[in-house]
Design an enzyme around this catalytic site. Structure first.
Site, PDB file in Angstrom:
ATOM      1  N   CYS A 299      -2.746   1.473  15.181  1.00 21.79           N
ATOM      2  CA  CYS A 299      -1.888   1.099  14.069  1.00 21.79           C
ATOM      3  C   CYS A 299      -1.488   2.402  13.390  1.00 21.79           C
ATOM      4  O   CYS A 299      -2.344   3.133  12.892  1.00 21.79           O
ATOM      5  CB  CYS A 299      -2.708   0.203  13.139  1.00 21.79           C
ATOM      6  SG  CYS A 299      -1.892  -0.223  11.615  1.00 21.79           S
TER       7      CYS A 299
ATOM      8  N   GLU B 153      -3.255   7.707   7.438  1.00 20.09           N
ATOM      9  CA  GLU B 153      -4.309   7.178   8.290  1.00 20.09           C
ATOM     10  C   GLU B 153      -3.767   6.366   9.452  1.00 20.09           C
ATOM     11  O   GLU B 153      -2.654   5.836   9.406  1.00 20.09           O
ATOM     12  CB  GLU B 153      -5.286   6.351   7.460  1.00 20.09           C
ATOM     13  CG  GLU B 153      -4.651   5.194   6.742  1.00 20.09           C
ATOM     14  CD  GLU B 153      -5.599   4.565   5.707  1.00 20.09           C
ATOM     15  OE1 GLU B 153      -5.891   5.241   4.706  1.00 20.09           O
ATOM     16  OE2 GLU B 153      -6.004   3.421   5.920  1.00 20.09           O
TER      17      GLU B 153
ATOM     18  N   CYS C 251       4.085   4.096   0.013  1.00 25.00           N
ATOM     19  CA  CYS C 251       5.140   3.129   0.304  1.00 25.00           C
ATOM     20  C   CYS C 251       5.835   2.763  -0.993  1.00 25.00           C
ATOM     21  O   CYS C 251       5.204   2.603  -2.036  1.00 25.00           O
ATOM     22  CB  CYS C 251       4.552   1.868   0.943  1.00 25.00           C
ATOM     23  SG  CYS C 251       5.837   0.672   1.387  1.00 25.00           S
TER      24      CYS C 251
ATOM     25  N   CYS D  82       4.340  -4.050  -2.540  1.00 28.47           N
ATOM     26  CA  CYS D  82       3.829  -5.420  -2.424  1.00 28.47           C
ATOM     27  C   CYS D  82       2.535  -5.501  -3.233  1.00 28.47           C
ATOM     28  O   CYS D  82       1.715  -4.582  -3.204  1.00 28.47           O
ATOM     29  CB  CYS D  82       3.574  -5.776  -0.963  1.00 28.47           C
ATOM     30  SG  CYS D  82       5.080  -5.663   0.023  1.00 28.47           S
TER      31      CYS D  82
ATOM     32  N   CYS E 135      -4.652  -1.141   5.525  1.00 24.03           N
ATOM     33  CA  CYS E 135      -4.179   0.226   5.700  1.00 24.03           C
ATOM     34  C   CYS E 135      -3.831   0.829   4.348  1.00 24.03           C
ATOM     35  O   CYS E 135      -3.292   0.165   3.499  1.00 24.03           O
ATOM     36  CB  CYS E 135      -2.941   0.242   6.584  1.00 24.03           C
ATOM     37  SG  CYS E 135      -3.368   0.234   8.299  1.00 24.03           S
TER      38      CYS E 135
ATOM     39  N   CYS F 269      -1.075  -4.928  -1.574  1.00 30.11           N
ATOM     40  CA  CYS F 269      -1.246  -3.884  -0.559  1.00 30.11           C
ATOM     41  C   CYS F 269      -1.669  -2.546  -1.157  1.00 30.11           C
ATOM     42  O   CYS F 269      -1.086  -2.083  -2.132  1.00 30.11           O
ATOM     43  CB  CYS F 269       0.071  -3.713   0.190  1.00 30.11           C
ATOM     44  SG  CYS F 269       0.056  -2.362   1.386  1.00 30.11           S
TER      45      CYS F 269
END
Ligand code: SAH
Ligand code: SF4
Length: 360
Positions: A116, A95, A123, A127, A344, A130
């Site tokens: 962005c 995205e 990922c 974290c 995100c 997130c």
């Protein structure tokens, strides 16, 4: 660059296109024509490059991939933050977010539109707060897949993007070579022509790559996702800190600051009862002073399935005023389109889960 199959034409720098053409005995000026078709006229196939000889168009189509991103969902309205969900050729989802003019954003003045962009599918850094890390890591994005996010969003929205932040899904510095190349294309006069000072890379703290970036001849900006002013806080929410602790991170930042003229940004999401204590604000101000860094405070966006929340407005303001008392340049983001401006990675995760449910 492509891992398998044909390389993508959108992954190449102008001089590389020229070298490829030279190898097939074509005239060097054709490289500029091709770049012009891709980044200026925005065609979607070699076939449409009408000033190239037919034979060359055919050859190029045989040798190169011409990446397209398929937009499968758009959230938000014209005046607010809009999220674009894309399906890649291998059906992975990524995205991008288009953020309307906002004075508090990186390199942005009041009339700038910011995109962005994502740099990876998922990922690996995990974290705790997130959404992007929730589902693990699939793969790096190709250069073309990064740059195409800008082209596709401009095409769909009819708006000209003039500010780029690498703050979408993924850790940009873990996809270092492709991100550097994407920045070169976004910045190039023959590419997207966006000024380097309007391109910001954000990292969770990959100290060796920060040093590597400092040695690149790029003038883009660097944002550090700090989110904690002590190892104790960072260790609790960011596993990367166990590999590169605050000391290693800040000394990499010292090196970066010594090599570059622009200021570093510190990103600091305010999460209630995690990193919003007054002591953290005092320490954060000290780190910022050491580096001449500017601090962007961002109230935490709730992520479905995660327990974290943002502190009260009063507590956010208090944190900001402590930074100001120390003379730190700091802003507190008051987001636009907050309803869809969730972190995100969330839209992708929701869509992916819905599709998985539908498939079973
Ligand atoms: N991996 C890079 C860039 C992508 S994340 C990095 O971590 O810097 C971009 C920014 O969004 C980071 O500062 C990240 O910490 C922040 N972010 C992630 N989840 C968020 C949430 N739920 N609310 C607010 N910001 C969030
Ligand atoms: Fe990855 Fe950045 Fe999210 Fe951390 S904040 S999991 S590094 S995308």
């Amino acid at each position: 660059m492509q891992k398998a199959g044909k390389p993508s034409i959108q992954s190449l720098l102008l001089e590389e296109i020229a070298a490829d053409l030279a190898a097939r005995n074509e005239r060097p000026y054709r490289a500029k024509q091709i770049a012009n078709w891709i980044y200026e006229k925005r065609v979607t196939s070699f076939d449409a490059m009408s000033d190239l000889p037919l034979e060359l168009r055919k050859q190029l189509a045989e040798v190169f991939e011409f990446h397209q991103l398929e937009i499968i969902r758009i959230l938000g309205s014209k005046d607010t933050t809009r999220k674009f969900l894309f399906r890649l050729a291998d059906s992975n989802l990524i995205e991008s977010v288009l953020i309307p003019a906002s004075p508090s954003l990186y390199g942005a003045t009041s009339d700038r539109r910011t995109i962005c962009v994502s740099t990876q599918v998922g990922c690996a850094y995990g974290c705790k707060f997130c959404a992007s890390g929730l589902d693990g890591f699939s793969r790096n994005l190709e250069v073309g897949e990064i740059v195409q996010q800008l082209l596709a969003v401009e095409k769909e929205s009819g708006e000209k993007i003039d500010n780029v932040v690498f703050m979408g899904m993924g850790e940009p510095l873990a996809n270092f070579a492709n991100v550097v190349r994407a920045i070169q294309i976004i910045n190039a006069p023959w590419g997207m022509e966006i000024g380097a000072r309007h391109i910001t890379v954000s990292t969770s703290g990959l100290a060796p790559q920060i040093r590597q970036l400092a040695d690149q001849p790029l003038q883009s900006r660097l944002a550090i996702s700090l989110h904690g002013a002590t190892d104790e806080v960072r260790n609790r929410i960011m596993p990367v800190n166990r590999k590169y602790d605050l000391n290693a991170l800040l000394s990499a930042c010292d090196y970066y600051a010594s090599r570059k003229k622009q200021r570093i940004y510190f990103e600091y999401i305010l999460i209630a009862d995690v990193n919003d204590a007054e002591e953290q604000a005092h320490l954060l101000a000290a780190h910022a002073r050491r580096l001449g860094a500017k601090v962007n405070l961002i109230p935490y966006n709730t992520v479905e399935g995660l327990e974290w929340s943002r502190p009260s407005r009063a507590r956010q303001e208090r944190f900001l005023s402590i930074l100001h008392e120390h003379g730190t340049v700091a802003t507190l983001r008051r987001e636009k389109g907050h309803d869809i401006d969730a972190a995100c990675g969330q839209l992708r995760l929701q869509t992916k889960r819905t599709e998985e449910r539908a498939a079973t």
